[in-house]
Design an enzyme around this catalytic site. Structure first.
Site, PDB file in Angstrom:
ATOM      1  N   HIS A  98       0.809  -1.219   0.000  1.00 59.23           N
ATOM      2  CA  HIS A  98       0.000   0.000   0.000  1.00 59.23           C
ATOM      3  C   HIS A  98       0.845   1.274   0.000  1.00 59.23           C
ATOM      4  CE1 HIS A  98      -2.639   2.957   2.360  1.00 59.23           C
ATOM      5  NE2 HIS A  98      -3.214   2.820   1.190  1.00 59.23           N
TER       6      HIS A  98
ATOM      7  N   HIS B  62       0.306  10.917  -1.827  1.00 64.20           N
ATOM      8  CA  HIS B  62      -0.951  10.703  -1.111  1.00 64.20           C
ATOM      9  C   HIS B  62      -1.340  11.935  -0.317  1.00 64.20           C
ATOM     10  CE1 HIS B  62      -3.932   9.225   1.708  1.00 64.20           C
ATOM     11  NE2 HIS B  62      -4.038   8.114   1.005  1.00 64.20           N
TER      12      HIS B  62
END
Length: 276
Positions: A5, A41
């Site tokens: 991830h 992100h």
């Protein structure tokens, strides 16, 4: 598929694959003109993770190409799938088509090397918003228009907003998608997984396994605990997204799962529904 991830810095490709991931997920942010700009992100992100690692998107693609091109000094044979988590919520709906086109052009040049011995990994485009389905249309048309229609075989799709499964089906219909479908379900690791539960993941698995379903693969995110890993495997998902690939690999080695699951290789077609 053990899916690492938030792999947004180039050095993390090696790090996650060495921990046991055969797949990585990378965030892609866009500028105001719908150009993919950074692998980034930002805050907030999963607990126990640094949210602000980044690269320029095209630099990341070049490094990813090296990591997935046989014969390259950076090659990882087991890295076979890459999920691009497309942060399109910064865009207007009418920009989705352009975003898809521009994304495809970047991949064609910097990852697929214009069809000349580029990276071999399968790619999943993960879109957070059903109303951005035209991103798929724009993406699919581009390799064809550039003389590389064969590259569409390498690309699949996911709508990641935890929407109602029926609504997801409608969005794919509008985009003309009839295969190569991954379905994600999940929640940040900051919230205990039992609060969300696996009901929707199980619904996606039921769709996958039905004779008239549209889903080919189901993955669950973000799983860092052994107990949750076991629950996800018991629900028969195809992939688990994690910050700790070694935890998932350990559980897969337990006697209860060893005979039933194995780590996917390049020969496992990620667009084919697995038949028991």
């Amino acid at each position: 598929w053990i899916m690492g991830h938030m792999v947004n810095a180039i050095y993390q490709i090696d790090e996650f694959v060495n921990l046991g991931a055969n797949s990585i997920e990378t965030d892609v942010s866009f500028d105001d003109s719908a150009n993919p700009e950074y692998t980034y992100h930002g805050v907030p992100c999963d607990c126990r993770r640094w949210c602000k690692k980044w690269e320029y998107f095209n630099n990341f693609l070049k490094a990813l190409r090296k990591a997935t091109t046989p014969g390259d000094s950076k090659y990882h044979e087991k890295l076979v799938l890459v999920v691009f988590d497309l942060k399109t919520n910064s865009l207007y709906d009418h920009q989705a088509y352009d975003a898809g086109k521009k994304l495809a052009k970047n991949l064609l040049q910097h990852y697929w090397n214009n069809g000349n011995n580029g990276g071999r990994a399968y790619i999943v485009l993960s879109i957070p918003n059903l109303s951005h389905y035209k991103l798929i249309t724009g993406f699919k048309e581009t390799p064809k228009n550039e003389g590389h229609p064969e590259l569409k075989e390498k690309v699949g799709f996911d709508f990641s907003g935890n929407d109602n499964i029926d609504q997801v089906a409608k969005a794919y219909k509008k985009a003309g998608v009839t295969g190569h479908v991954w379905q994600s379900d999940g929640i940040t690791n900051c919230i205990a997984s039992f609060i969300r539960g696996l009901d929707r993941a199980k619904e996606a698995v039921a769709n996958r396994d039905s004779s008239n379903g549209f889903i080919n693969k189901v993955y669950y995110w973000t799983v860092d605990k052994r107990a949750t890993t076991r629950e996800a495997l018991d629900a028969e998902v195809d992939g688990i997204m994690t910050n700790d690939p070694d935890v998932i690999a350990d559980v897969l080695n337990e006697s209860a799962y060893k005979a039933k699951f194995r780590i996917a290789t390049y020969d496992d077609n990620p667009w084919e529904t697995f038949k028991k």
